[in-house]
Structures are given as C-alpha cells and as structure tokens.
Write a protein that holds these residues in place. Structure first.
Motif, PDB file in Angstrom:
ATOM      1  N   GLY A  15       6.873  -1.709   2.438  1.00 31.93           N
ATOM      2  CA  GLY A  15       5.893  -2.470   1.677  1.00 31.93           C
ATOM      3  C   GLY A  15       5.231  -3.552   2.491  1.00 31.93           C
ATOM      4  O   GLY A  15       5.496  -3.732   3.680  1.00 31.93           O
ATOM      5  N   GLY A  16       4.363  -4.294   1.820  1.00 30.71           N
ATOM      6  CA  GLY A  16       3.539  -5.303   2.474  1.00 30.71           C
ATOM      7  C   GLY A  16       4.309  -6.376   3.194  1.00 30.71           C
ATOM      8  O   GLY A  16       3.936  -6.794   4.289  1.00 30.71           O
ATOM      9  N   VAL A  52      -2.128  -4.841  -3.970  1.00 33.44           N
ATOM     10  CA  VAL A  52      -1.167  -4.586  -2.909  1.00 33.44           C
ATOM     11  C   VAL A  52      -1.327  -5.634  -1.808  1.00 33.44           C
ATOM     12  O   VAL A  52      -2.426  -5.847  -1.303  1.00 33.44           O
ATOM     13  CB  VAL A  52      -1.369  -3.168  -2.338  1.00 33.44           C
ATOM     14  CG1 VAL A  52      -0.388  -2.871  -1.216  1.00 33.44           C
ATOM     15  CG2 VAL A  52      -1.253  -2.124  -3.442  1.00 33.44           C
ATOM     16  N   ALA A  79      -4.543   1.526   3.944  1.00 34.35           N
ATOM     17  CA  ALA A  79      -4.146   2.378   2.819  1.00 34.35           C
ATOM     18  C   ALA A  79      -4.053   3.860   3.169  1.00 34.35           C
ATOM     19  O   ALA A  79      -3.233   4.577   2.596  1.00 34.35           O
ATOM     20  CB  ALA A  79      -5.128   2.196   1.666  1.00 34.35           C
TER      21      ALA A  79
END
Length: 174
Positions: A15-16, A52, A79
C-alpha cells in the motif's frame, strides 16, 4: 515522471505507506523534484485527502512539476502496475487459490509489509519532531480507535483543537 512512478508502483508492496521510502528516494534524493520539507507537507496533504495515498502524493508531485499533464502522468504511472497485477491475478486466481505454496508466500509477505509500513512511520515521526515526550498523542489516538471504536474523525478533530490550543495559547506563554 511516468517511468519513475511506474517503477514505484511496480516494486512496492503493502500500500501507499509502504511506498513512502521509495517515493522519497526517487523524488527527493534522486531527482530532487521536491525538498524534504515539501515532501513531508505532501504526505500530510495526501493523507488528509480522500482516495488512495500513493495516487494522491504522485498526483501532487506531478502537478507541482508539470501541472495537469504531470498530475495525470504520475497518477497513471502509480496506478497502472497495480491495475495490471490485479487484472492478472483475477484472470488466473481460480487456478492457484488453494495452492499451499501460494498461501505460504502470502503469509511470508505479511510481516515484511508491516516492516515496510513501520520504518517510514518512525522516520516521519522523527521528521515531525515526535519524541518520547509527545509520542502518547499518536499512540493514544490509535488505541482509542482500535480498542474503543472511537471514530477517526473525532480523533482528528480533537487533535486539531488540541494543536490550536497548544500553539496559540499554551506554547507562546512558556
């Protein structure tokens, strides 16, 4: 910019927040697109915006560099790898969903993802000057959310009010 963020999106798992060290290395240290202080500000802004995290921060960096085209380029670069990977997994998942080797691989990845998130958290805390004296604030907030089910919005509101009171009333008189 697309290539840089595509690489970040392709090789970062978790994830980020797990992407923060790689994004920082590329945009602050390698390309010098933003300063360390600007990067910390962008992290704060990206966290507070809906959506996001990795897309938000890449969009902000792209916009800073090349306005709308840069924002779109960086967001797509971030993305696209995830989209392609998820698409491939969706197409073939039924063939290996019960495979014990695949299950073991995913169990092995989980602790690494925790470490990938923990390291930038500690680095950000150090940069934000969170010390042993005031570390009770984020820890207390996390515990209130996790153990007592307090809404994160209430925690954010309380932190904003507390920061305002401290910054405008208490700190100047010290």
């Amino acid at each position: 910019m697309f290539k840089t963020f595509f690489k970040i999106g392709m090789f970062t798992f978790g994830g980020g927040y797990a992407m923060i060290p790689m994004i920082e290395e590329e945009v602050v240290n390698k390309h010098h697109w933003v300063s360390r202080e600007e990067f910390l500000d962008l992290i704060a802004i990206a966290q507070s915006c809906p959506g996001v995290f990795a897309i938000n921060i890449s969009t902000f960096i792209g916009y800073k560099l090349k306005k709308r085209r840069g924002a779109i380029t960086c967001a797509l670069g971030t993305a696209l790898p995830s989209f392609l990977i998820i698409l491939a997994i969706a197409m073939f998942f039924h063939q290996f969903e019960d495979n014990p080797v695949v299950a073991a691989i995913f169990r092995g990845i989980r602790p690494a993802v925790v470490a990938l998130i923990a390291v930038p958290t500690f680095n950000l805390a150090k940069s934000a000057k969170i010390s042993w004296v005031n570390c009770w604030i984020p820890i207390g907030g996390a515990l209130l959310i996790w153990l007592m089910g307090v809404s994160p919005m209430l925690i954010i509101l309380a932190a904003a009010i507390g920061g305002y009171v401290y910054g405008s009333l208490i700190k100047p008189t010290e």
